[in-house]
Scaffold this motif. Structure first.
Motif, PDB file in Angstrom:
ATOM      1  N   THR A 256       0.848  -1.187   0.000  1.00  0.00           N
ATOM      2  CA  THR A 256       0.000   0.000   0.000  1.00  0.00           C
ATOM      3  C   THR A 256       0.886   1.241   0.000  1.00  0.00           C
ATOM      4  O   THR A 256       2.082   1.158   0.274  1.00  0.00           O
ATOM      5  N   VAL A 257       0.280   2.377  -0.309  1.00  0.00           N
ATOM      6  CA  VAL A 257       0.964   3.664  -0.166  1.00  0.00           C
ATOM      7  C   VAL A 257       0.046   4.593   0.611  1.00  0.00           C
ATOM      8  O   VAL A 257      -1.183   4.448   0.580  1.00  0.00           O
ATOM      9  N   THR A 258       0.641   5.529   1.350  1.00  0.00           N
ATOM     10  CA  THR A 258      -0.135   6.510   2.113  1.00  0.00           C
ATOM     11  C   THR A 258       0.380   7.905   1.794  1.00  0.00           C
ATOM     12  O   THR A 258       1.540   8.077   1.407  1.00  0.00           O
ATOM     13  N   ALA A 259      -0.515   8.884   1.965  1.00  0.00           N
ATOM     14  CA  ALA A 259      -0.135  10.287   1.802  1.00  0.00           C
ATOM     15  C   ALA A 259      -1.054  11.133   2.663  1.00  0.00           C
ATOM     16  O   ALA A 259      -2.252  10.830   2.798  1.00  0.00           O
ATOM     17  N   ASN A 260      -0.498  12.179   3.270  1.00  0.00           N
ATOM     18  CA  ASN A 260      -1.325  13.144   3.980  1.00  0.00           C
ATOM     19  C   ASN A 260      -2.184  13.886   2.965  1.00  0.00           C
ATOM     20  O   ASN A 260      -1.724  14.198   1.869  1.00  0.00           O
ATOM     21  N   ILE A 261      -3.424  14.170   3.332  1.00  0.00           N
ATOM     22  CA  ILE A 261      -4.335  14.894   2.451  1.00  0.00           C
ATOM     23  C   ILE A 261      -4.147  16.383   2.721  1.00  0.00           C
ATOM     24  O   ILE A 261      -4.315  16.832   3.858  1.00  0.00           O
ATOM     25  N   PRO A 262      -3.796  17.158   1.690  1.00  0.00           N
ATOM     26  CA  PRO A 262      -3.588  18.596   1.891  1.00  0.00           C
ATOM     27  C   PRO A 262      -4.820  19.272   2.501  1.00  0.00           C
ATOM     28  O   PRO A 262      -5.962  18.888   2.221  1.00  0.00           O
ATOM     29  N   ALA A 263      -4.582  20.278   3.329  1.00  0.00           N
ATOM     30  CA  ALA A 263      -5.672  20.994   4.002  1.00  0.00           C
ATOM     31  C   ALA A 263      -6.612  21.681   3.023  1.00  0.00           C
ATOM     32  O   ALA A 263      -7.761  21.962   3.360  1.00  0.00           O
ATOM     33  N   THR A 264      -6.158  21.927   1.803  1.00  0.00           N
ATOM     34  CA  THR A 264      -7.006  22.576   0.802  1.00  0.00           C
ATOM     35  C   THR A 264      -8.062  21.635   0.215  1.00  0.00           C
ATOM     36  O   THR A 264      -8.991  22.086  -0.440  1.00  0.00           O
ATOM     37  N   ILE A 265      -7.926  20.348   0.469  1.00  0.00           N
ATOM     38  CA  ILE A 265      -8.879  19.359  -0.059  1.00  0.00           C
ATOM     39  C   ILE A 265     -10.076  19.281   0.881  1.00  0.00           C
ATOM     40  O   ILE A 265      -9.917  19.039   2.072  1.00  0.00           O
ATOM     41  N   GLY A 266     -11.280  19.451   0.326  1.00  0.00           N
ATOM     42  CA  GLY A 266     -12.486  19.435   1.150  1.00  0.00           C
ATOM     43  C   GLY A 266     -13.354  18.203   0.964  1.00  0.00           C
ATOM     44  O   GLY A 266     -14.205  17.907   1.805  1.00  0.00           O
ATOM     45  N   LYS A 267     -13.140  17.459  -0.136  1.00  0.00           N
ATOM     46  CA  LYS A 267     -13.990  16.297  -0.410  1.00  0.00           C
ATOM     47  C   LYS A 267     -13.206  15.282  -1.229  1.00  0.00           C
ATOM     48  O   LYS A 267     -12.434  15.645  -2.103  1.00  0.00           O
ATOM     49  N   CYS A 268     -13.402  14.013  -0.917  1.00  0.00           N
ATOM     50  CA  CYS A 268     -12.836  12.928  -1.715  1.00  0.00           C
ATOM     51  C   CYS A 268     -13.961  11.976  -2.076  1.00  0.00           C
ATOM     52  O   CYS A 268     -14.852  11.703  -1.258  1.00  0.00           O
ATOM     53  N   SER A 269     -13.913  11.461  -3.299  1.00  0.00           N
ATOM     54  CA  SER A 269     -14.897  10.465  -3.717  1.00  0.00           C
ATOM     55  C   SER A 269     -14.179   9.296  -4.370  1.00  0.00           C
ATOM     56  O   SER A 269     -13.094   9.445  -4.928  1.00  0.00           O
ATOM     57  N   LEU A 270     -14.804   8.157  -4.273  1.00  0.00           N
ATOM     58  CA  LEU A 270     -14.238   6.911  -4.761  1.00  0.00           C
ATOM     59  C   LEU A 270     -15.309   6.184  -5.553  1.00  0.00           C
ATOM     60  O   LEU A 270     -16.416   5.970  -5.045  1.00  0.00           O
ATOM     61  N   ASN A 271     -15.019   5.849  -6.811  1.00  0.00           N
ATOM     62  CA  ASN A 271     -15.933   5.081  -7.658  1.00  0.00           C
ATOM     63  C   ASN A 271     -15.402   3.663  -7.794  1.00  0.00           C
ATOM     64  O   ASN A 271     -14.254   3.477  -8.201  1.00  0.00           O
ATOM     65  N   LEU A 272     -16.236   2.689  -7.456  1.00  0.00           N
ATOM     66  CA  LEU A 272     -15.844   1.283  -7.498  1.00  0.00           C
ATOM     67  C   LEU A 272     -16.814   0.498  -8.365  1.00  0.00           C
ATOM     68  O   LEU A 272     -18.003   0.833  -8.443  1.00  0.00           O
ATOM     69  N   THR A 273     -16.326  -0.573  -8.970  1.00  0.00           N
ATOM     70  CA  THR A 273     -17.187  -1.531  -9.658  1.00  0.00           C
ATOM     71  C   THR A 273     -17.164  -2.802  -8.819  1.00  0.00           C
ATOM     72  O   THR A 273     -16.096  -3.309  -8.488  1.00  0.00           O
ATOM     73  N   MET A 274     -18.361  -3.291  -8.468  1.00  0.00           N
ATOM     74  CA  MET A 274     -18.486  -4.409  -7.533  1.00  0.00           C
ATOM     75  C   MET A 274     -19.156  -5.614  -8.191  1.00  0.00           C
ATOM     76  O   MET A 274     -19.970  -5.468  -9.093  1.00  0.00           O
ATOM     77  N   THR A 275     -18.833  -6.810  -7.675  1.00  0.00           N
ATOM     78  CA  THR A 275     -19.573  -8.017  -8.044  1.00  0.00           C
ATOM     79  C   THR A 275     -20.823  -8.062  -7.174  1.00  0.00           C
ATOM     80  O   THR A 275     -20.897  -7.364  -6.151  1.00  0.00           O
ATOM     81  N   PRO A 276     -21.803  -8.905  -7.521  1.00  0.00           N
ATOM     82  CA  PRO A 276     -22.979  -9.045  -6.652  1.00  0.00           C
ATOM     83  C   PRO A 276     -22.614  -9.453  -5.223  1.00  0.00           C
ATOM     84  O   PRO A 276     -23.301  -9.114  -4.275  1.00  0.00           O
ATOM     85  N   GLY A 277     -21.491 -10.138  -5.045  1.00  0.00           N
ATOM     86  CA  GLY A 277     -21.044 -10.560  -3.722  1.00  0.00           C
ATOM     87  C   GLY A 277     -20.286  -9.486  -2.959  1.00  0.00           C
ATOM     88  O   GLY A 277     -19.900  -9.688  -1.816  1.00  0.00           O
ATOM     89  N   GLY A 278     -20.030  -8.334  -3.582  1.00  0.00           N
ATOM     90  CA  GLY A 278     -19.366  -7.235  -2.899  1.00  0.00           C
ATOM     91  C   GLY A 278     -17.871  -7.119  -3.136  1.00  0.00           C
ATOM     92  O   GLY A 278     -17.222  -6.252  -2.555  1.00  0.00           O
ATOM     93  N   ALA A 279     -17.304  -7.960  -4.002  1.00  0.00           N
ATOM     94  CA  ALA A 279     -15.878  -7.866  -4.304  1.00  0.00           C
ATOM     95  C   ALA A 279     -15.639  -6.735  -5.308  1.00  0.00           C
ATOM     96  O   ALA A 279     -16.455  -6.508  -6.201  1.00  0.00           O
ATOM     97  N   ILE A 280     -14.528  -6.045  -5.166  1.00  0.00           N
ATOM     98  CA  ILE A 280     -14.179  -4.956  -6.076  1.00  0.00           C
ATOM     99  C   ILE A 280     -13.523  -5.550  -7.315  1.00  0.00           C
ATOM    100  O   ILE A 280     -12.571  -6.319  -7.221  1.00  0.00           O
ATOM    101  N   VAL A 281     -14.060  -5.203  -8.492  1.00  0.00           N
ATOM    102  CA  VAL A 281     -13.511  -5.665  -9.772  1.00  0.00           C
ATOM    103  C   VAL A 281     -13.436  -4.475 -10.721  1.00  0.00           C
ATOM    104  O   VAL A 281     -14.054  -3.448 -10.496  1.00  0.00           O
ATOM    105  N   GLY A 282     -12.709  -4.623 -11.786  1.00  0.00           N
ATOM    106  CA  GLY A 282     -12.667  -3.559 -12.785  1.00  0.00           C
ATOM    107  C   GLY A 282     -11.863  -2.367 -12.317  1.00  0.00           C
ATOM    108  O   GLY A 282     -11.115  -2.416 -11.339  1.00  0.00           O
TER     109      GLY A 282
END
Length: 142
Positions: free
Chosen positions: A109-135
């Motif tokens: 994994t990698v980590t980074a501090n989120i700059p104070a100027t950032i106010g919102k983050c969003s994440l788009n995922l594609t899931m299987t019916p069982g909840g696994a992340i694919v694509g």
């Protein structure tokens, strides 16, 4: 008239410089990992380089590897196989915020501090019916 033109030119230069310095913040789309086995006596091991696609991210309060608190998304929406997670970061700014990025087929994994100027983050995922992340997954912070 000349003073007005000079002031307008300066304002344009300042706004252009600000626009150019605002770098988008998100997990890298891919991660290159170097692996090497620890061989038994009498055996040799070669290093292997592999690339892994971005899979998901978690946002935390605190300090990576020390005191860290996983923040649940403020909004979650699912439509078919697509899931959208969003964090409103301004409510969590009493402590440092950082993101940990996860990648397909590796525990690296990698980590980074989120700059104070950032106010919102969003994440788009594609899931299987069982909840696994694919694509392909995408992350956007602004």
């Amino acid at each position: 008239m000349r003073l007005t033109l000079l002031l307008l030119s300066c304002a344009l230069l300042i706004s252009t410089a600000r626009a150019q310095t605002q770098v988008p913040f998100a997990c890298p789309a891919a991660l290159t990992v170097m692996e090497q086995a620890l061989p038994s006596a009498g055996w040799n091991a070669d290093a292997v380089k592999s690339e892994h696609a971005f899979q998901t991210a978690k946002i935390y309060n605190g300090t990576a590897g020390k005191e860290e608190y996983d923040l649940r998304p403020d909004d979650e929406a699912q439509k078919g196989r697509s899931a959208l997670l969003a964090w409103q970061l301004k409510d969590y700014r009493t402590m440092n915020l950082f993101v940990r990025c996860f990648y397909s087929d590796t525990k690296a994994t990698v980590t980074a501090n989120i700059p104070a100027t950032i106010g919102k983050c969003s994440l788009n995922l594609t899931m299987t019916p069982g909840g696994a992340i694919v694509g392909k997954s995408t992350m956007k912070c602004q």
